[in-house]
Design an enzyme around this catalytic site. Sequence first.
Site: not given
Length: 435
Positions: A244, A336, A371
């Site tokens: 991330s 995502d 994600h």
Amino acid sequence: MISRQLSTMSGTVPPIVSVVPSRALVDEKIKVLVENLPPGSPVTLHSLHHSEDRDYWEAYGHYVSDHRGTVSVAKDLSFGGTYTGKEAMGLLWSMRPVPGSRKGLRLRKRDVCSPMLVNISVHSGHIAEGFRQQPPLASALIERWYMAPGVQRISIKETGVRGTLFIPPGPGPFPGLLDLWGDGGGLLEYRSSLIASHGFASLALDYSSSDDQYPLFSSIEAAFSILKDHPQVIPERVGIYGLSLGSILTIFFTAESAVIKPFCCVCISGSHIYPSGKSRKGMNHLLLTKLNKVRLDENNHHIWRDVGRAIFHTPSNQVDVGKVNCPMLLVNGLDDQNWPTVESAEDMAEKMNAVGKGHLLTRLEYPDTGHLIEPPFSPHFRATNFIVEATKEKVIMLWGGQTKPHSDAQEDSWRKILAFLQHHLYSSLTPKVKL
């Protein structure tokens, strides 16, 4: 681990549950076998974990014993429950908070020096609730570890740097990895300790504590230097592993830093969106200008993907990935909902190809995957509690993914990540370096 025998279904020989191995790393598979059941008996296999946050997580599958009175989780079909089909690890990856739990939970190990304890039990009939009220026919307790025996854990507290270094067992020296988590994570050690268990010295860094006195960029550059200069680390074989925001920073530093020159990088659910010269406060201010792009789903979960898209479409907000000079593995989920990671990967590939560096980029993309791509057999977190750094607002963030394909992606990507790191960080090293 052989089960405690708690009751019988029939006859004088009680059912037993065996789990092999009963003590293992979290990325190792287990074999669960139930024996001494009456043939053709409907039973439910159940797993239960009490987390460090004092929440209960569970998974279960419905089975029917064969003509010998046995159930093999790896070989037999689950006909219902939190997973179906032949799923050897379904009792782990399909775990979810028990009914009535707090909303938005995420399961993360804080103390890697102790194992995750999971109770595996077998119950009569096909049931979906009331497991703790119904005595099991048999049960077994297993240990799941993030840190292998012999791994050293060293706390790092220097000016502007707070983290934990994990050194693999053996004489060394070893290749190194700087481990960068996403925003709001604090100091998370479980991935680094697992990486070290596979032969790489790994420094988990808490960059969330960076401030104006010792800014983010200086903190990360100092951490990289600490890792590179450690006597148990091969200085020319140090990479970065990001998730991330950690991946965004990995891409930025790889392209722009005069200090950080990684040998290779792994970037999970990241992008090349980071305006040059922006501090952390500057990036938060940029996010504030785009928060009108946040969408809500039917459960009022926050979808941030369009925030990233709005920033991405301004060229000055993109890192010049043409400056990247090391092998880079991008791991992304096609579902995502938090950030435009796949669009970013496509743009990175186009720009790196344009300057003759496309060969440095490897892309893994997984359907119905969100994600938060974690180590294998971790539960899938589709939406969890999250504090937005720019506003300090507590929300439930939608990360995306569907449980079964997301879990498959976690298993497959972890195997390929380790192979990538092994290939680039251990290739052409002298024989004295031992795994």
